[in-house]
Design an enzyme around this catalytic site. Sequence first.
Site, short mmCIF file in Angstrom:
data_model
loop_
_atom_site.label_atom_id
_atom_site.label_comp_id
_atom_site.label_asym_id
_atom_site.label_seq_id
_atom_site.Cartn_x
_atom_site.Cartn_y
_atom_site.Cartn_z
N CYS A 85 36.82 -6.06 -25.05
CA CYS A 85 37.61 -6.23 -23.75
C CYS A 85 38.48 -5.35 -23.66
O CYS A 85 39.12 -5.41 -22.67
CB CYS A 85 38.01 -8.01 -23.95
SG CYS A 85 36.77 -8.90 -24.24
N HIS A 332 37.82 -12.02 -15.63
CA HIS A 332 37.99 -10.96 -16.67
C HIS A 332 36.66 -10.42 -16.70
O HIS A 332 35.58 -10.80 -17.62
CB HIS A 332 38.47 -11.80 -17.95
CG HIS A 332 38.40 -11.13 -19.11
ND1 HIS A 332 38.45 -9.67 -19.33
CD2 HIS A 332 38.07 -11.67 -20.44
CE1 HIS A 332 38.55 -9.67 -20.54
NE2 HIS A 332 38.19 -10.28 -21.12
N1 COA Z 1 38.15 -21.40 -15.01
C1 COA Z 1 38.03 -21.98 -13.91
N2 COA Z 1 36.87 -22.51 -13.67
C2 COA Z 1 35.73 -22.21 -14.06
C3 COA Z 1 35.71 -21.41 -15.16
C4 COA Z 1 37.12 -20.84 -15.72
N3 COA Z 1 37.15 -20.29 -16.76
N4 COA Z 1 34.41 -21.24 -15.66
C5 COA Z 1 33.86 -21.90 -14.95
N5 COA Z 1 34.45 -22.41 -13.80
C6 COA Z 1 33.70 -23.26 -12.84
C7 COA Z 1 32.62 -22.62 -11.95
O1 COA Z 1 33.32 -21.90 -10.75
C8 COA Z 1 32.00 -23.93 -11.62
O2 COA Z 1 32.57 -24.63 -10.34
P1 COA Z 1 31.66 -25.01 -9.43
O3 COA Z 1 31.04 -26.16 -10.06
O4 COA Z 1 32.81 -25.55 -8.36
O5 COA Z 1 30.93 -24.17 -9.02
C9 COA Z 1 32.04 -24.83 -12.86
O6 COA Z 1 33.48 -24.45 -13.41
C10 COA Z 1 31.09 -24.76 -13.77
O7 COA Z 1 30.84 -23.30 -14.07
P2 COA Z 1 29.78 -22.87 -15.16
O8 COA Z 1 29.54 -21.42 -14.65
O9 COA Z 1 28.59 -23.81 -15.30
O10 COA Z 1 30.64 -23.06 -16.19
P3 COA Z 1 30.19 -22.76 -17.81
O11 COA Z 1 30.41 -24.07 -18.56
O12 COA Z 1 28.84 -22.36 -17.99
O13 COA Z 1 31.23 -21.77 -18.48
C11 COA Z 1 33.09 -21.40 -19.93
C12 COA Z 1 32.61 -22.07 -18.78
C13 COA Z 1 34.55 -21.74 -20.05
C14 COA Z 1 32.25 -21.52 -21.18
C15 COA Z 1 33.01 -19.58 -19.46
O14 COA Z 1 33.94 -19.39 -18.28
C16 COA Z 1 33.25 -19.00 -20.58
O15 COA Z 1 32.48 -18.55 -21.54
N6 COA Z 1 34.70 -18.37 -20.63
C17 COA Z 1 35.00 -17.45 -21.83
C18 COA Z 1 34.66 -15.91 -21.30
C19 COA Z 1 35.04 -15.17 -22.54
O16 COA Z 1 34.75 -15.48 -23.63
N7 COA Z 1 35.52 -14.11 -22.29
C20 COA Z 1 35.69 -13.23 -23.33
C21 COA Z 1 37.39 -13.60 -23.80
S1 COA Z 1 37.75 -12.70 -25.46
#
Ligand code: COA
Length: 383
Positions: A85, A332
């Site tokens: 990242c 991100h």
């Molecule tokens: N913040 C706000 N809303 C979020 C979100 C977030 N981080 N991630 C997903 N959403 C929303 C989506 O827009 C979707 O909304 P909708 O139903 O109105 O369309 C809903 O939540 C579900 O989305 P989905 O893609 O199915 O979520 P998910 O459960 O697959 O993923 C996380 C959620 C948190 C697991 C994912 O965002 C993630 O892995 N984040 C971390 C990324 C990371 O690790 N980056 C590197 C850091 S070192």
Amino acid sequence: MRDVAIIGVAQTKFGELWDSSFRDLVTEAGLGAIQDAQIEGNDLEAMFVGNMSAGLFVQQEHIASLITDNSGLNPVPCTRVEAACASGGLALRSGIMAVASGYHDIVISAGVEKMTDVVDSTGAIATASDQEWEAQQGVTFPSLYAMMARRHMYEYGTTREQLAMVSVINHSNAKHNLNAQYPFDISVEKVLNSSKVADPLRLLDCSPVSDGAAAVILCPAEDAKKYTDTPIYVKASAQSSGTIRLHDRKSLTTIDSSVNASREAFKMANMTPKDIDAVEVHDCFSINGLLAIEDIGFVEKGRGGPAIEEGMTRIDGDIPVNPSGGLKARGHPLGATGIAQAAEIVWQLRGEAGKRQIDGAEVGMTHNIGGTGGTAAVHIFSR
Ligand code: COA
């Protein structure tokens, strides 16, 4: 060494962008920055591009060649830079060093990631942890940061509500950022009621999976006024390495690479945390927004929670953090983040940030982390 200035910046929209391919994104950001700097493509002497893993996310390697070829930049030398990242922060630093050394005059540093095309983004991101000791044992990035959060709560009494405030403040800034993935307000209650991802972190504590790109144009400071009335000067560029594995750390609540890179940057700029008017920190999870203000030195270790609760990091607070909305709400796209942070600070220092403008911002900082802190890149800029 020569002083270096930023004369052009651009960022694409961040989000789930079905209509833009990987190559479209980086080209859009690059052309935007070239236009902003009022130069021509053939003025560029070199390009550095931050990208964590086009291989895993879009099955494309050799992206340096892909990018120059598709954007008509051949034969300009282009180099891909990777540090998870922190890839964008390191691409920026590589560009700065190329100009400072006198090797090149006009350089573009960009960052790009297209993450939403894969089904298992969590598995792809986990390759930035230690494969043998962490990822292969089932550890994910949310779970690594969850352990750090739990330990901070245990050692310093940090509350769930204080962590949630990191996300609330980010969203309240992002609502004024047209390029943000989530430009809307949320509440502490909403964070606490969102679905659990890795206890104690919930959905709204997490940065999202994002597509996007950003770019900046660098030149020698002495030439900058030829291109723009508002050059932004690079006062420091620092990088530090730390342990890739959490279990090798003396403390789970301090990211040594953040501490060391920040210390080095302040020394280079001959400044202290009190000199900073705006900062973009690497809040990939709410806990990291809190650790960052402690590790950079804005507050004492352990005081991050109360400081955030008291409003210190709000846009009108003592040290406005993440006016862009941060990783949490701007989005991100891993390799693009370090460059997007610099673009936001440039807009802030030029006074071009619209409704999220920090009054009178003269000095700004960016803090970009790879993994859980195996790499940190910290930059300081001034008007
Ligand atoms: N913040 C706000 N809303 C979020 C979100 C977030 N981080 N991630 C997903 N959403 C929303 C989506 O827009 C979707 O909304 P909708 O139903 O109105 O369309 C809903 O939540 C579900 O989305 P989905 O893609 O199915 O979520 P998910 O459960 O697959 O993923 C996380 C959620 C948190 C697991 C994912 O965002 C993630 O892995 N984040 C971390 C990324 C990371 O690790 N980056 C590197 C850091 S070192």
